[in-house]
Design an enzyme around this catalytic site. Sequence first.
Site, PDB file in Angstrom:
ATOM      1  N   ASP A 205      93.024  -8.594 -46.151  1.00  0.00           N
ATOM      2  CA  ASP A 205      92.682  -9.390 -44.973  1.00  0.00           C
ATOM      3  C   ASP A 205      91.192  -9.713 -45.023  1.00  0.00           C
ATOM      4  OD1 ASP A 205      92.824 -10.674 -42.493  1.00  0.00           O
ATOM      5  OD2 ASP A 205      94.143  -9.147 -41.644  1.00  0.00           O
TER       6      ASP A 205
ATOM      7  N   GLU B  35      93.359 -11.143 -31.746  1.00  0.00           N
ATOM      8  CA  GLU B  35      92.977  -9.871 -32.357  1.00  0.00           C
ATOM      9  C   GLU B  35      92.360  -8.924 -31.322  1.00  0.00           C
ATOM     10  OE1 GLU B  35      91.575  -9.771 -36.399  1.00  0.00           O
ATOM     11  OE2 GLU B  35      91.873 -11.928 -36.601  1.00  0.00           O
TER      12      GLU B  35
END
Length: 688
Positions: free
Chosen positions: A359, A555
């Site tokens: 990521d 997020e």
Amino acid sequence: MPRRLHHRAGHRRRTPPRNGPQMSRRHLSTALAALLAAGLTTGATTPDRPVVGEPRLEHGCARIEQRLPELADWPTVRTRVRSGPGDEERVRRILDSMTLAEKVGQMTQPEIQSITPDEVRRYAIGSVLSGGGSWPGGDKHASPRDWLALADAYWDASKGTRLGVPVLWGIDAVHGNNNVFGATVFPHNIGLGAAHDPCLVRDVAAATADQVRVTGQDWTFAPTLAVARDDRWGRTYEGYAEDPRITRAYGYEAVRGLQGDGRRRVDVLATAKHFIGDGGTIGGKDQGVNPSSVADMVNTHGQGYYGALAAGAQTVMVSFNSWDNAELGIAEGKLHGSRHVLTDVLKAKMGFDGLVVSDWNGIGQVEGCTNASCPRAINAGVDVVMVPTDWKAFIANTVQQVESGLIPVARIDDAVTRILRVKLRAGVLDGERPSARAHAGSAKALQAKELARKAVRESLVLLKNDRHVLPLKPRAKVLVVGKSADSLQNQTGGWTLSWQGTGNTNADFPGGTTVLSGLSDALGAENVVFSEHGDVDPKGFDAVVAVLGETPYAEGHGDIGERTLEAARQYPEDVAVLDRVRGRGTPVVTVYLSGRPLLVNKELNRSDAFVAAWLPGTEGGGVADLLVRGRHSFRGTLPYSWPRAACQSPLNAGQPGYDPLFAPGYGLRSGQHGDVGPLPEDAPETCG
């Protein structure tokens, strides 16, 4: 998930015969490295290892099973996509012709704002990405032609390298091609979970693949297969459900929709993410610690991956979270650095032969690493390193680490073999320039309004309907109130045009439909009056429709932390609007936009009907389709448990003392009444 611009091998060791020729330590090491590489390609199957294959079908799509068998260990996953005759030999020939620098270039993934096409050529870069809020030339309204021009430039540059290995371009197309101006945006995954319709998931994914081809990308970082177990997590809406049975079936169909039905070659590359356990962290903390047992990780958090890999997912993205539980002897730490999880489990036991991608700067969170240097992550099994800005330093550091022996050459060769294999299966090695491919630049393919509207209809959940307020009569006179009634930004949520989904106006969504405009179309503009703050007397109207809820986040920015689940504490303006219009003789219908279940007792008490609409995307007309009597009716049911108290998290079916206000599977049909009754409104300020 990439984001922002401000996203024990299972083989037994073989030993030489006792009386056979003795090997030097160097040759033995080389032989073992080759054996390891072979094992990671094929996976390990033992007689007692569970095996998972393609699912049983219902109506042509994966069936959501009534129950899934309890697995005693990580299963071998039999995938539908395999190499064809000669594929592996072709990959080997390309690999053998590469220099070390070219191999490391293939493993490097910079962000488009930090690399030019000429740099792609000079460094033999293997892939680039667009983070959330990253557009060609920094232009939010970049046209498909602008996207294609950059895609062609990167492609041409990569074809101009010594070996001419084409570059891949990955993008966060997570609910449609949501980074692109003018694209239809679908409901977020939580809404698709409420539909309980794997065929719908397949169709949405297939339409998304077409949209991605319009702008020239090869790869989307989707689907998210998190099984969210604590709704305080800011990414709850990216998961389909708290029930892994749904995630398993949806994972299969999402990959099938993106990649197509081919068994040798695939369409747009899917990414099964985030491996593994991102939805199970303590307190719902993004990028936090998952304390699950092995059994829970295998049987809860692993299920979506079994479906996705069975469908042939070619890429897997590593999760930011850690996996640690001292009482159980689990100490994997950050999963970007876990060889056990990425190599022993994913590649060896499960048999995954595609590529593993990190990521956004995920390697920098591994102990002893930085964003530009992490031999531990590469040795753990990361094949493609998402290093948005520090990619030149990463290349130099990685080359030096291989030359010094910190990273074995065999590990580099395994990574590049996987990258080339995926490029071959994706048709990239033999493909055309992005602008010459199907759907390139097509305004029609960028639109999927009818499908998105259908997805909205199937996703809505009717929680309350006192006195049969819904559906409204076709020519009802309606007062519409609330901050989200005329806000495509609030409808679409995070991961839309920008990372957080903020900074957008209705003008950024040409052709999009708000709930307000959908009601005007359905009832006639003359029958709809809008007052955002509810300053109009509701007397004389047939109903008030209040469109309320959360505002966009993505997020960790959406983590609730020690705050309570009470929506009214975070959004007091919503209750204020309801207080202005309730009790005036006109029934109140609340349409609630949110990325998770919240404590909405105050809002429910002030509403005669209440609809959980999640984050429906650009097609607000789908909401109006169910509010107004016509050809469609409510069918959605909850994919997550709905809390009755402010600190009731985590809240999942089957846990001790489970007592939700509404359980998963709850949802009234059009015309049904239900019995919610008055709810308590007291709630603490924090849940520390």
